[in-house]
Design an enzyme around this catalytic site. Structure first.
Site, short mmCIF file in Angstrom:
data_model
loop_
_atom_site.label_atom_id
_atom_site.label_comp_id
_atom_site.label_asym_id
_atom_site.label_seq_id
_atom_site.Cartn_x
_atom_site.Cartn_y
_atom_site.Cartn_z
N SER A 9 0.84 -1.20 0.00
CA SER A 9 0.00 0.00 0.00
C SER A 9 0.87 1.25 0.00
O SER A 9 1.66 1.46 0.93
CB SER A 9 -0.91 0.01 1.23
N HIS A 34 -1.35 -1.36 -4.17
CA HIS A 34 -2.61 -1.00 -3.53
C HIS A 34 -2.64 0.50 -3.27
O HIS A 34 -1.70 1.06 -2.70
CB HIS A 34 -2.75 -1.76 -2.21
N MET A 38 -8.98 8.13 0.28
CA MET A 38 -9.78 8.50 1.45
C MET A 38 -10.29 9.93 1.31
O MET A 38 -9.56 10.80 0.85
CB MET A 38 -8.93 8.39 2.71
N MET A 69 -12.24 4.45 -0.15
CA MET A 69 -12.85 4.64 1.18
C MET A 69 -13.51 6.01 1.17
O MET A 69 -13.07 6.96 1.84
CB MET A 69 -11.78 4.51 2.26
N MET A 138 -11.41 -5.64 5.87
CA MET A 138 -10.57 -4.71 6.62
C MET A 138 -10.19 -5.35 7.95
O MET A 138 -11.06 -5.74 8.73
CB MET A 138 -11.29 -3.39 6.88
N ASP A 177 -6.68 -6.35 4.39
CA ASP A 177 -6.04 -5.03 4.41
C ASP A 177 -5.98 -4.48 5.83
O ASP A 177 -7.00 -4.18 6.43
CB ASP A 177 -6.84 -4.08 3.51
#
Length: 220
Positions: A9, A34, A38, A69, A138, A177
């Site tokens: 990520s 990844h 957000m 997200m 998550m 994740d």
């Protein structure tokens, strides 16, 4: 079972040197990259958007795993597809019309994923499990990197794998994740996970490329 995918990520990367960080990932054994998007509304943090995704795309031809997200993700799907996303994952909790959103992602030529938060039960995915390419659990509360892994993620992973097999979607990616490390990755793989997102564990290590290689080798 699909081969194990490691998806570092970039949320945990050094943003001041993002180009070189992406080049490192490109040269590593990581199969995916990844990218956490957000909005400061769905989660209590703001990360980055289309310009950063476009910039990353210029430095790699690896599979870009984009995790939204955000609220109302359907408003931005076309822009993320054009910016270079290969997989677009939306949150079940953010999409009142989740089936329509999945179809919209696929119509844009991207693979479609659906994510669930730690407090959302796996059975919430029951009615779409046969329609998606990836289900993301998550394993921390979304919004920030570097959090502690939530232990019951392993049992949720096992439940999701059983659900996927029962649906006939045996080729689904089951992605975890948050807080993934060498300490919990073997148990996650045994439970049925075949895609692991690793952020702080990779970028805070002394040798990120070697850390990625060690995670990839777990599949052997």
């Amino acid at each position: 079972m699909k081969n194990l995918i490691i998806a570092p990520s970039v949320l945990a990367a050094d943003f001041a040197h993002l180009g070189s960080e992406v080049q490192m990932l490109h040269a590593s054994k990581a199969q995916w990259i990844h990218i956490d998007i957000m909005d400061g509304v769905f989660v209590p943090n703001i990360s980055f958007g289309f310009p950063v995704l476009e910039a990353i795309k210029k430095h790699t031809d690896k599979f870009l795993d984009v995790h939204l997200m955000i609220v109302q993700p359907e408003k931005y799907l076309e822009q993320f597809a054009k910016a270079g996303a290969n997989m677009i994952t939306v949150h079940l909790e953010a999409c009142p019309h989740i089936h329509r959103t999945i179809q919209q992602i696929k119509s844009l030529g991207c693979q479609a994923g659906v994510a669930i938060n730690p407090g959302t039960p796996v059975h919430g995915l029951q009615d779409v499990i046969a329609d998606i390419d990836l289900a993301l659990i998550m394993s921390v509360n979304p919004g920030f990197g570097g959090q502690k892994f939530i232990a019951n993620t392993i049992s949720k992973t096992r439940e999701l794998a059983r659900m996927a097999n029962a649906s006939g979607n045996e080729n689904i990616w089951i992605e975890i994740d948050g807080g993934v490390s060498m300490a919990n990755a073997p148990a996650l793989i045994e439970a049925g996970a075949n895609a692991l997102v690793a952020g702080s564990f990779v970028f805070n290590s002394k040798d990120p490329k070697e850390t990625i290689a060690q995670l990839v080798d777990l599949a052997k």
